[in-house]
Scaffold this motif. Structure first.
Motif, mmCIF file in Angstrom:
data_model
loop_
_atom_site.group_PDB
_atom_site.id
_atom_site.type_symbol
_atom_site.label_atom_id
_atom_site.label_comp_id
_atom_site.label_asym_id
_atom_site.label_seq_id
_atom_site.Cartn_x
_atom_site.Cartn_y
_atom_site.Cartn_z
ATOM 1 N N ARG A 154 0.758 -1.184 -0.133
ATOM 2 C CA ARG A 154 -0.093 -0.080 -0.117
ATOM 3 C C ARG A 154 0.886 1.377 -0.051
ATOM 4 O O ARG A 154 2.090 1.145 0.204
ATOM 5 C CB ARG A 154 -0.898 -0.013 1.152
ATOM 6 N N CYS A 203 1.124 5.666 1.517
ATOM 7 C CA CYS A 203 0.797 6.708 1.892
ATOM 8 C C CYS A 203 1.320 7.983 1.567
ATOM 9 O O CYS A 203 2.437 8.189 1.173
ATOM 10 C CB CYS A 203 1.169 6.724 3.486
ATOM 11 N N ILE A 232 0.673 7.878 -10.131
ATOM 12 C CA ILE A 232 0.401 7.940 -8.679
ATOM 13 C C ILE A 232 0.479 9.180 -8.233
ATOM 14 O O ILE A 232 -0.208 9.709 -7.347
ATOM 15 C CB ILE A 232 1.275 6.713 -7.825
ATOM 16 N N GLU A 292 -3.892 10.125 -9.245
ATOM 17 C CA GLU A 292 -4.612 9.064 -10.018
ATOM 18 C C GLU A 292 -4.542 7.697 -9.156
ATOM 19 O O GLU A 292 -3.810 7.673 -8.221
ATOM 20 C CB GLU A 292 -4.217 8.711 -11.304
ATOM 21 N N GLU A 293 -5.429 6.597 -9.590
ATOM 22 C CA GLU A 293 -5.273 5.233 -8.857
ATOM 23 C C GLU A 293 -5.246 4.582 -9.720
ATOM 24 O O GLU A 293 -6.019 3.483 -10.109
ATOM 25 C CB GLU A 293 -6.438 4.985 -7.830
ATOM 26 N N ARG A 312 -4.072 0.865 -12.184
ATOM 27 C CA ARG A 312 -3.976 -0.372 -11.700
ATOM 28 C C ARG A 312 -2.457 -1.083 -11.495
ATOM 29 O O ARG A 312 -2.175 -1.776 -10.690
ATOM 30 C CB ARG A 312 -4.633 -1.376 -12.863
ATOM 31 N N PHE A 350 -0.476 -3.174 -6.070
ATOM 32 C CA PHE A 350 -0.924 -2.009 -5.299
ATOM 33 C C PHE A 350 -2.340 -2.308 -4.908
ATOM 34 O O PHE A 350 -3.321 -2.347 -5.658
ATOM 35 C CB PHE A 350 -0.798 -0.722 -6.311
ATOM 36 N N LEU A 351 -2.536 -2.073 -3.603
ATOM 37 C CA LEU A 351 -3.596 -2.323 -2.903
ATOM 38 C C LEU A 351 -4.403 -0.917 -2.546
ATOM 39 O O LEU A 351 -5.523 -1.165 -1.692
ATOM 40 C CB LEU A 351 -3.490 -3.440 -1.698
ATOM 41 N N GLY A 352 -4.046 -0.035 -2.859
ATOM 42 C CA GLY A 352 -4.697 1.147 -2.520
ATOM 43 C C GLY A 352 -3.820 2.041 -1.478
ATOM 44 O O GLY A 352 -2.753 1.712 -0.992
ATOM 45 N N HIS A 353 -4.214 3.438 -1.190
ATOM 46 C CA HIS A 353 -3.895 4.249 -0.362
ATOM 47 C C HIS A 353 -4.408 4.004 0.993
ATOM 48 O O HIS A 353 -5.455 3.552 1.249
ATOM 49 C CB HIS A 353 -4.194 5.717 -0.863
#
Length: 232
Positions: free
Chosen positions: A29, A31, A205, A209-210, A212, A217-220
């Motif tokens: 992830r 931050c 990033i 943006e988000e 794929r 990558f599992l997200g922020h």
């Protein structure tokens, strides 16, 4: 629990650690840390007392700081992909290249970053910019020599050294410091890296943006939500 990389925007050298995580291909992830404001948060100082990026929050709750240390941690997870085996000559050369990038190449830009913050003093700003441009040109020439016409910085394949380079070399264009096309082998390498899917992902990033990416990558996650994970 997957690791979390604290990356700095804008133009953080943590860019290279994002690239390395994508090449690694294991769950992680991110931050997002807006520099310098978010680094002044007292909670952030618990993760990194010197209030800099990047930081890698490890699975056991410990914090690992400094790009070179973070990249070595990632490489050790899959040396066959982004590093080299312990005890090998290739690993020694990788360590040597990382040291050069982390000292000589990185430090060459320091006067330019200092000048960036000195709009109120144009004469000093001009001196710093001239010094920085000369240092950056020298560091590029040295790296061109070290590269020696190879496709990658170390050995026959990409490694964490190439990932780290992507986050620093872009500063030359940002500061209009030198024409990288004047260094043919380095220029070819940077063009190859700029077209790499992991580098494209890292740029997206940073742009907020988000994407794929590789799927690892599992997200922020927010800084405030990470306090419970800190090791005692």
């Amino acid at each position: 629990m997957e690791p979390v990389l604290f990356y700095g925007v804008p133009q953080g050298c943590s860019f290279g650690s994002i690239v390395a995580l994508e090449w690694l291909g294991r769950p992680y992830r991110l931050c997002r840390i807006n520099m310098p404001d978010d680094m002044q948060d007292d909670l952030y100082a618990r993760f990194n007392p010197v209030r800099e990026t990047p930081v890698l929050l490890l699975e056991n709750g410990a914090s690992l700081c400094e790009s070179a240390a973070i990249l070595q941690n990632l490489a050790a997870r899959a040396p066959e992909r982004i590093g080299y085996p312990a005890g090998s000559l290739e690993l020694e050369r990788l360590n040597q290249m990382l040291a050069f990038l982390n000292t000589t190449f990185f430090a060459a830009f320091s006067p330019l970053w200092t000048a960036y913050e000195m709009e109120s003093d144009p004469p000093v700003q001009a001196v710093l910019r001239d010094l920085g441009r000369r240092q950056v040109a020298k560091a590029h020439a040295q790296l061109e020599t070290l590269l020696g016409g190879r496709d990658w910085l170390v050995g026959p394949r990409r490694s964490i050294a190439d990932a780290y380079l992507t986050g620093i070399a872009r500063w030359a264009e940002y500061h209009k410091a030198t024409e990288q096309s004047a260094y043919p082998s380095l220029h070819r390498l940077l063009q190859r890296l700029n077209n790499d899917p992991a580098v494209t992902f890292a740029r997206a990033i940073e742009a907020g943006e988000e994407p794929r990416g590789s799927g690892a990558f599992l997200g922020h996650v927010r800084l405030a939500d990470l306090a419970p994970r800190l090791a005692a």
